[in-house]
Design an enzyme around this catalytic site. Sequence first.
Site, PDB file in Angstrom:
ATOM      1  N   TYR A  77       0.676  -1.269   0.034  1.00 53.34           N
ATOM      2  CA  TYR A  77      -0.113   0.138   0.162  1.00 53.34           C
ATOM      3  C   TYR A  77       0.692   1.362   0.138  1.00 53.34           C
ATOM      4  CZ  TYR A  77       0.809   0.899   5.142  1.00 53.34           C
ATOM      5  OH  TYR A  77       1.413   1.113   6.325  1.00 53.34           O
ATOM      6  N   LEU A 110      10.621   1.132   7.338  1.00 51.04           N
ATOM      7  CA  LEU A 110      10.253   1.731   5.983  1.00 51.04           C
ATOM      8  C   LEU A 110      10.960   2.957   5.779  1.00 51.04           C
ATOM      9  CD1 LEU A 110       7.999   1.175   3.959  1.00 51.04           C
ATOM     10  CD2 LEU A 110       6.763   3.126   5.108  1.00 51.04           C
ATOM     11  N   LYS A 169       6.357  -2.216   1.820  1.00 51.97           N
ATOM     12  CA  LYS A 169       5.256  -1.323   2.575  1.00 51.97           C
ATOM     13  C   LYS A 169       4.029  -2.479   2.385  1.00 51.97           C
ATOM     14  CE  LYS A 169       3.273   3.241   3.140  1.00 51.97           C
ATOM     15  NZ  LYS A 169       3.018   3.149   4.628  1.00 51.97           N
ATOM     16  N   GLU A 175      11.374   2.203  14.578  1.00 56.35           N
ATOM     17  CA  GLU A 175      10.575   3.363  13.976  1.00 56.35           C
ATOM     18  C   GLU A 175       9.365   3.227  14.904  1.00 56.35           C
ATOM     19  OE1 GLU A 175       9.511   2.351   9.930  1.00 56.35           O
ATOM     20  OE2 GLU A 175       9.536   0.518  10.391  1.00 56.35           O
TER      21      GLU A 175
HETATM   22  N1  PDD Z   1       2.441   4.971   7.152  1.00 53.02           N
HETATM   23  N2  PDD Z   1       7.392   3.645   8.987  1.00 53.02           N
HETATM   24  C1  PDD Z   1       6.219   3.073   8.828  1.00 53.02           C
HETATM   25  C2  PDD Z   1       6.142   1.912   9.632  1.00 53.02           C
HETATM   26  C3  PDD Z   1       4.985   3.564   8.370  1.00 53.02           C
HETATM   27  O1  PDD Z   1       3.859   2.708   8.411  1.00 53.02           O
HETATM   28  C4  PDD Z   1       4.916   4.991   7.535  1.00 53.02           C
HETATM   29  C5  PDD Z   1       3.811   5.300   6.925  1.00 53.02           C
HETATM   30  C6  PDD Z   1       6.303   5.468   7.807  1.00 53.02           C
HETATM   31  C7  PDD Z   1       6.572   7.084   6.970  1.00 53.02           C
HETATM   32  O2  PDD Z   1       6.450   6.799   5.860  1.00 53.02           O
HETATM   33  P1  PDD Z   1       5.999   7.994   4.884  1.00 53.02           P
HETATM   34  O3  PDD Z   1       6.702   9.222   5.240  1.00 53.02           O
HETATM   35  O4  PDD Z   1       6.387   7.424   3.612  1.00 53.02           O
HETATM   36  O5  PDD Z   1       4.431   8.089   4.956  1.00 53.02           O
HETATM   37  C8  PDD Z   1       7.410   4.946   8.248  1.00 53.02           C
HETATM   38  C9  PDD Z   1       1.524   5.350   6.616  1.00 53.02           C
HETATM   39  C10 PDD Z   1       1.198   6.900   6.607  1.00 53.02           C
HETATM   40  C11 PDD Z   1       0.246   4.600   7.225  1.00 53.02           C
HETATM   41  O6  PDD Z   1       0.298   3.441   7.394  1.00 53.02           O
HETATM   42  O7  PDD Z   1      -0.805   5.354   7.213  1.00 53.02           O
END
Ligand code: PDD
Length: 286
Positions: free
Chosen positions: A32, A206, A150, A182
């Site tokens: 996703y 991620l 992801k 994280e």
């Molecule tokens: N989540 N780490 C994890 C485990 C994440 O699920 C996310 C993003 C990030 C940040 O990545 P980015 O800057 O590309 O959004 C880091 C999304 C927002 C979610 O699951 O809703």
Amino acid sequence: MRTVYVNGDYLPENEATVSIFDRGFLMADGVYEVTSVLDGKLIDFDGHAVRLERSLRELDMKTPISKEDLLEVHRELVRLNGIEEGMIYLQITRGAPGDRDFVFPDPETTAPTIVLFTQNKPGLSDSPAAKKGMKIISIEDIRWGRRDIKTVQLLYPSMGKMMAKKAGADDAWMIEDGFVTEGTSNNAYIVKGNKIITRGLSHDILHGITRAAVLRFAREAQMEVEERNFTIDEAKEADEAFITSASTFVMPVVEIDGVALGDGVPGRVAPRLREIYLEESLKAAI
Ligand code: PDD
């Protein structure tokens, strides 16, 4: 009612369906992306599209839609749903082979499932939480070893948020071998003096699209960035801490496991980075 996108069709949300045999549903066999919308425009679309392709490749799935077509679907959903501020959720699974089987279906006969929908969040960029700062707890990181992909396997992050909620906090940072990996759905940072410290990229976290942009903007603003592991104890003694993600942008952290950071209110660096991120991202939004 929302208009959503499923496998080439724009439909009212209550008419959109996916098979019970879909491998996303049965096996969490899907990936996703979440892309934010500000001023009716897409933030960092290119970064999300590139990461999507990488996630699919790592799982031996073909990218079923070109970047240009994907951009068009995102824009059409923003238009149809009148989104000014919010997010677009996209999910691609290995499809629905018509039965349950651990073995991957033949991609020639089983097409991937593509779903996109919008989440309207007026006030996303002017969030009160950003002014107040977040409280976090630390929990063990028991996720699988390919967190750089992801995938939609979000049960443990979801449980982590519930643990935080139960403890009266807003979110959780996860710890593996003594070091912070994280947040449950965001990347984690601490600040010491003028130095921003965050874990380096590997299979353990991620590769956040917001992380890449924020670190670039920080370096351009002559702030010092150090990509290295840090412990939760180091975080508790830091001057500031914050998280980044597509849905929160830059969000200050003011408390870790009940320990207030600095004065217990957002410091200087995180709010400044949020300001720069919003300003620069909006300029580049498409
Ligand atoms: N989540 N780490 C994890 C485990 C994440 O699920 C996310 C993003 C990030 C940040 O990545 P980015 O800057 O590309 O959004 C880091 C999304 C927002 C979610 O699951 O809703």
